[in-house]
Every structure is written in structure tokens, then in C-alpha cells.
Design an enzyme around this catalytic site. Structure first.
Site, PDB file in Angstrom:
ATOM      1  N   GLU A 170     -36.081   2.809  18.247  1.00 45.00           N
ATOM      2  CA  GLU A 170     -34.993   1.823  18.066  1.00 45.00           C
ATOM      3  C   GLU A 170     -35.356   0.522  18.762  1.00 45.00           C
ATOM      4  O   GLU A 170     -36.102   0.513  19.736  1.00 45.00           O
ATOM      5  CB  GLU A 170     -33.693   2.375  18.686  1.00 45.00           C
ATOM      6  CG  GLU A 170     -33.082   3.488  17.881  1.00 45.00           C
ATOM      7  CD  GLU A 170     -31.808   4.026  18.523  1.00 45.00           C
ATOM      8  OE1 GLU A 170     -31.373   3.472  19.552  1.00 45.00           O
ATOM      9  OE2 GLU A 170     -31.274   5.007  17.990  1.00 45.00           O
ATOM     10  N   GLN A 204     -36.644 -10.512  -5.336  1.00 47.81           N
ATOM     11  CA  GLN A 204     -35.844  -9.478  -6.018  1.00 47.81           C
ATOM     12  C   GLN A 204     -34.417 -10.029  -6.171  1.00 47.81           C
ATOM     13  O   GLN A 204     -33.472  -9.579  -5.541  1.00 47.81           O
ATOM     14  CB  GLN A 204     -35.854  -8.169  -5.206  1.00 47.81           C
ATOM     15  CG  GLN A 204     -35.216  -6.972  -5.918  1.00 47.81           C
ATOM     16  CD  GLN A 204     -35.991  -6.480  -7.144  1.00 47.81           C
ATOM     17  OE1 GLN A 204     -37.207  -6.501  -7.155  1.00 47.81           O
ATOM     18  NE2 GLN A 204     -35.279  -6.042  -8.167  1.00 47.81           N
ATOM     19  N   LYS A 239     -47.158 -18.197 -16.592  1.00 48.18           N
ATOM     20  CA  LYS A 239     -47.554 -16.934 -15.949  1.00 48.18           C
ATOM     21  C   LYS A 239     -46.661 -15.784 -16.393  1.00 48.18           C
ATOM     22  O   LYS A 239     -45.456 -15.942 -16.532  1.00 48.18           O
ATOM     23  CB  LYS A 239     -47.461 -17.089 -14.431  1.00 48.18           C
ATOM     24  CG  LYS A 239     -47.913 -15.850 -13.665  1.00 48.18           C
ATOM     25  CD  LYS A 239     -48.038 -16.127 -12.174  1.00 48.18           C
ATOM     26  CE  LYS A 239     -46.798 -15.725 -11.442  1.00 48.18           C
ATOM     27  NZ  LYS A 239     -46.908 -15.966  -9.993  1.00 48.18           N
ATOM     28  N   ARG A 294     -45.973 -11.807 -15.201  1.00 49.35           N
ATOM     29  CA  ARG A 294     -46.309 -10.774 -14.207  1.00 49.35           C
ATOM     30  C   ARG A 294     -46.373  -9.416 -14.888  1.00 49.35           C
ATOM     31  O   ARG A 294     -45.434  -9.000 -15.551  1.00 49.35           O
ATOM     32  CB  ARG A 294     -45.275 -10.783 -13.070  1.00 49.35           C
ATOM     33  CG  ARG A 294     -45.653  -9.846 -11.941  1.00 49.35           C
ATOM     34  CD  ARG A 294     -44.954 -10.159 -10.637  1.00 49.35           C
ATOM     35  NE  ARG A 294     -45.500 -11.298  -9.911  1.00 49.35           N
ATOM     36  CZ  ARG A 294     -46.634 -11.300  -9.215  1.00 49.35           C
ATOM     37  NH1 ARG A 294     -47.366 -10.208  -9.156  1.00 49.35           N
ATOM     38  NH2 ARG A 294     -47.034 -12.383  -8.589  1.00 49.35           N
ATOM     39  N   THR A 317     -50.778 -11.185  -2.927  1.00 46.92           N
ATOM     40  CA  THR A 317     -52.030 -10.456  -3.222  1.00 46.92           C
ATOM     41  C   THR A 317     -53.159 -11.431  -3.578  1.00 46.92           C
ATOM     42  O   THR A 317     -54.317 -11.040  -3.617  1.00 46.92           O
ATOM     43  CB  THR A 317     -51.839  -9.520  -4.429  1.00 46.92           C
ATOM     44  OG1 THR A 317     -51.562 -10.326  -5.579  1.00 46.92           O
ATOM     45  CG2 THR A 317     -50.701  -8.540  -4.200  1.00 46.92           C
ATOM     46  N   GLY A 318     -52.805 -12.663  -3.909  1.00 46.90           N
ATOM     47  CA  GLY A 318     -53.808 -13.646  -4.317  1.00 46.90           C
ATOM     48  C   GLY A 318     -54.090 -13.614  -5.816  1.00 46.90           C
ATOM     49  O   GLY A 318     -54.818 -14.457  -6.330  1.00 46.90           O
ATOM     50  N   THR A 334     -52.336 -14.415  -8.431  1.00 51.06           N
ATOM     51  CA  THR A 334     -51.943 -15.629  -9.164  1.00 51.06           C
ATOM     52  C   THR A 334     -52.998 -16.718  -9.006  1.00 51.06           C
ATOM     53  O   THR A 334     -53.431 -17.338  -9.994  1.00 51.06           O
ATOM     54  CB  THR A 334     -50.577 -16.137  -8.626  1.00 51.06           C
ATOM     55  OG1 THR A 334     -49.616 -15.102  -8.826  1.00 51.06           O
ATOM     56  CG2 THR A 334     -50.133 -17.410  -9.315  1.00 51.06           C
TER      57      THR A 334
HETATM   58  C1  R5P Z   1     -44.189 -16.027  -7.730  1.00 48.65           C
HETATM   59  O1  R5P Z   1     -43.704 -16.477  -8.749  1.00 48.65           O
HETATM   60  C2  R5P Z   1     -44.624 -16.889  -6.587  1.00 48.65           C
HETATM   61  O2  R5P Z   1     -44.333 -18.226  -6.797  1.00 48.65           O
HETATM   62  C3  R5P Z   1     -46.104 -16.711  -6.297  1.00 48.65           C
HETATM   63  O3  R5P Z   1     -46.854 -17.257  -7.355  1.00 48.65           O
HETATM   64  C4  R5P Z   1     -46.423 -15.259  -6.131  1.00 48.65           C
HETATM   65  O4  R5P Z   1     -45.548 -14.678  -5.209  1.00 48.65           O
HETATM   66  C5  R5P Z   1     -47.837 -15.053  -5.681  1.00 48.65           C
HETATM   67  O5  R5P Z   1     -48.065 -13.688  -5.590  1.00 48.65           O
HETATM   68  P1  R5P Z   1     -49.534 -13.111  -5.678  1.00 48.65           P
HETATM   69  O6  R5P Z   1     -50.348 -13.826  -4.648  1.00 48.65           O
HETATM   70  O7  R5P Z   1     -49.369 -11.648  -5.355  1.00 48.65           O
HETATM   71  O8  R5P Z   1     -50.020 -13.330  -7.054  1.00 48.65           O
END
Ligand code: R5P
Length: 293
Positions: free
Chosen positions: A36, A94, A193, A195, A224-225, A227
């Protein structure tokens, strides 16, 4: 006026307090043997207006709970006003029920923050894709600030790019691409984009062509990079000369930085909303300016 921040925001909190010439409130935060959390406010906050700086990143549940303990304690100890500065606001992505039965986490977190007596909230480049204004979620006064002018100024000072084409990797990033392009007196465009999964995205170009151009990709979050990697692939295939990336929140989950560098990006720049290896730009001036107001 007191500025106070949780242990993970110590450095940012000190910078803000220094800019304002005010005291940093003292806290004791530790864990009990059973896991805790224990939090004690060591400064006298009775009759004071308190600015709480707490970024909610990496261990969001823990840092959110720390904020709730802190804000509730401050009010109980007689603080007249608690203003939350949440530089990175987790759970904002979310904001919709994408599959039946999902929790609307953004709404739940907002309700919790309000429930402990927070009087006003400031976020920085909070993810607002479907929810366009924070006032759609918060009942208390809310403001979403931007670190993009500071990031663009840093890129300009680095001086490695020649009249760069600014690219936002998705439609939401247009707001940041526009700010950066205005600041750098250049042109911008955004990609489209889709997802496909937590770490899997599909990116498509629109009008702009990067052939022979230096490029600055701007976004709110690098998680995660995925995008940035997909956007960089397109830009290099178009013939981009050099690619830099600037983002507000360098979450950098699961080897993201290495992936981005391997994709041919020369510099990755982030802010200290999420302290880490690329937090070259501090958001302290943006926070200090708004505490002052
Ligand atoms: C999502 O629409 C945000 O603007 C970022 O592009 C996103 O969170 C990047 O996430 P990741 O690095 O996992 O692709």
C-alpha cells in the site's frame, strides 16, 4: 502559493518553482510492506493555494492514485485551492467504447480527479482525438496547453534542418504540425493513419512530397514508435533528405527509440512531461506561466 509534485515529477516541480520564485512543498511518499502507498504532506498548506504537478505516465495507475491521495490530503489540511497540472494525462486515448463492454477509462479518470476536490486542471497536449475539448469530459475548469512552440524553438536552435516540411502522422496531429510550421515559417501536411493493433498502424501520405526535403515529424505521444516508423518509411521512400522527430510525451515503450533510429530518423526530441533519454525540452515555462495567471 506552493508548488508540489510527486516523486517522479521532482525535477520538473523544482524548475517550475524556480521560475516562479516560490516554495516547493515537501512530501513523504513510500510503500508499506504490504504494497500500500503512504503519503504525508510535510509543508504547512493551510490557507494556501497549491499547484500540484503530477504526470501520469509509465505506471499510470500508481501515479494517478498518488495524485488522488495528495489532492485529497491537501484539501483536508486546509489548502484553499488545488490546481492540478497533469503534463501527461494517461488514459485519454480510451475516450470511446471501441468494442462492446469496454470501460470508458478517460471518463473514469476524470471523475476520480474531480472527486478529490481538484478545483481546476491543466494538461499538456492531451490526446484529444474524438473528444475535441477537455470541457467535454471535465466539469471543473480545464485547459489543454501545448509544448509544441517550445519544441519547434528547440528544433530551430539545433539548426540541423533547412526549411523543413512538417508532417503530422495522423489527422489529429494537424494542430501540432500547424504550430510547428508557423514557428519555423514553413509548410506542413498530415498523413492518414489506421490503427490495426496496440503496436501496429498503417500510415498513408496525402498531398505533400518530401523529395529532396528535410522533414520534421511532430506528434503528441511516442509509445511503441510504430506510428513514427511507418511515417519515416514513407518519407524516405519519397526521397526525404533528413528526418527529425519532435514529440511532447516520449513514453518510449518497448525499444521504441531504437526502432525509430533504425528507421532512419536522425534526431528524436521530447519534453520532460515524461522524463527520459530524449527529454531535452522542459515544459516548466509553460506550467509556470499558467500558475502565475
Ligand atoms: C495517437 O493517435 C497518438 O497521437 C500517437 O500517434 C500514438 O499514440 C503513437 O503511438 P505509437 O508510438 O505506439 O505508434
Amino acid at each position: 502559493m506552493i508548488v508540489i509534485g510527486g516523486p517522479t515529477c521532482e525535477s520538473l516541480t523544482s524548475k517550475v518553482a524556480k521560475e516562479l520564485g516560490v516554495e516547493v512543498g515537501k512530501l513523504e511518499v513510500r510503500r508499506f510492506p504490504d504494497g500500500e502507498k503512504y503519503l504525508r504532506v510535510l509543508s504547512d498548506v493551510k490557507g494556501q493555494s497549491v499547484a500540484v504537478i503530477q504526470s501520469i505516465h509509465h505506471t499510470p495507475d500508481e501515479l494517478l492514485f498518488e495524485y488522488l491521495l495528495l489532492a485529497d490530503a491537501l484539501k483536508d489540511l486546509g489548502a484553499t485551492r488545488v490546481t492540478a497540472f497533469i503534463p501527461y494525462f494517461a488514459y485519454a486515448r480510451q475516450d470511446e467504447r471501441f468494442k462492446p463492454g469496454e470501460a470508458l477509462s478517460f471518463r473514469t479518470v476524470s471523475k476520480l480527479i474531480e472527486s478529490v476536490g481538484t478545483d481546476e486542471i491543466f494538461t499538456i497536449d492531451m490526446h484529444q482525438h474524438r473528444v475535441l475539448k477537455s470541457s467535454e469530459v471535465f466539469k471543473i475548469p480545464s485547459h489543454n496547453l501545448s509544448a509544441m512552440p517550445l519544441l519547434a524553438d528547440y528544433v530551430k536552435k539545433l539548426g540541423k534542418l533547412e526549411r523543413p516540411l512538417v508532417i503530422g502522422p495522423d489527422a489529429e496531429a494537424e494542430q501540432w504540425a500547424k504550430i510547428a510550421a508557423d514557428r519555423l515559417q514553413t509548410d506542413y501536411d498530415v498523413f492518414e493513419k489506421k490503427r490495426l493493433g496496440d503496436a501496429n498502424v498503417q500510415v498513408r501520405p496525402r498531398k505533400a512530397n518530401a523529395n529532396g526535403r528535410d522533414v520534421l515529424i511532430v506528434d503528441d505521444i511516442i509509445s511503441t514508435g510504430g506510428t513514427i516508423v511507418e511515417a519515416a518509411k514513407i518519407l524516405l521512400s519519397q526521397g526525404a533528405r533528413r528526418i527529425q522527430v519532435a514529440c511532447t510525451h516520449p513514453i518510449l515503450a518497448s525499444g521504441a527509440l531504437e526502432k525509430i533510429r533504425a528507421a532512419g530518423v536522425s534526431d528524436v526530441i521530447g519534453t520532460d512531461t515524461v522524463p527520459g533519454p530524449i527529454s531535452f525540452v522542459s515544459v516548466a515555462p509553460v506550467i509556470a506561466e499558467n500558475v502565475r495567471k
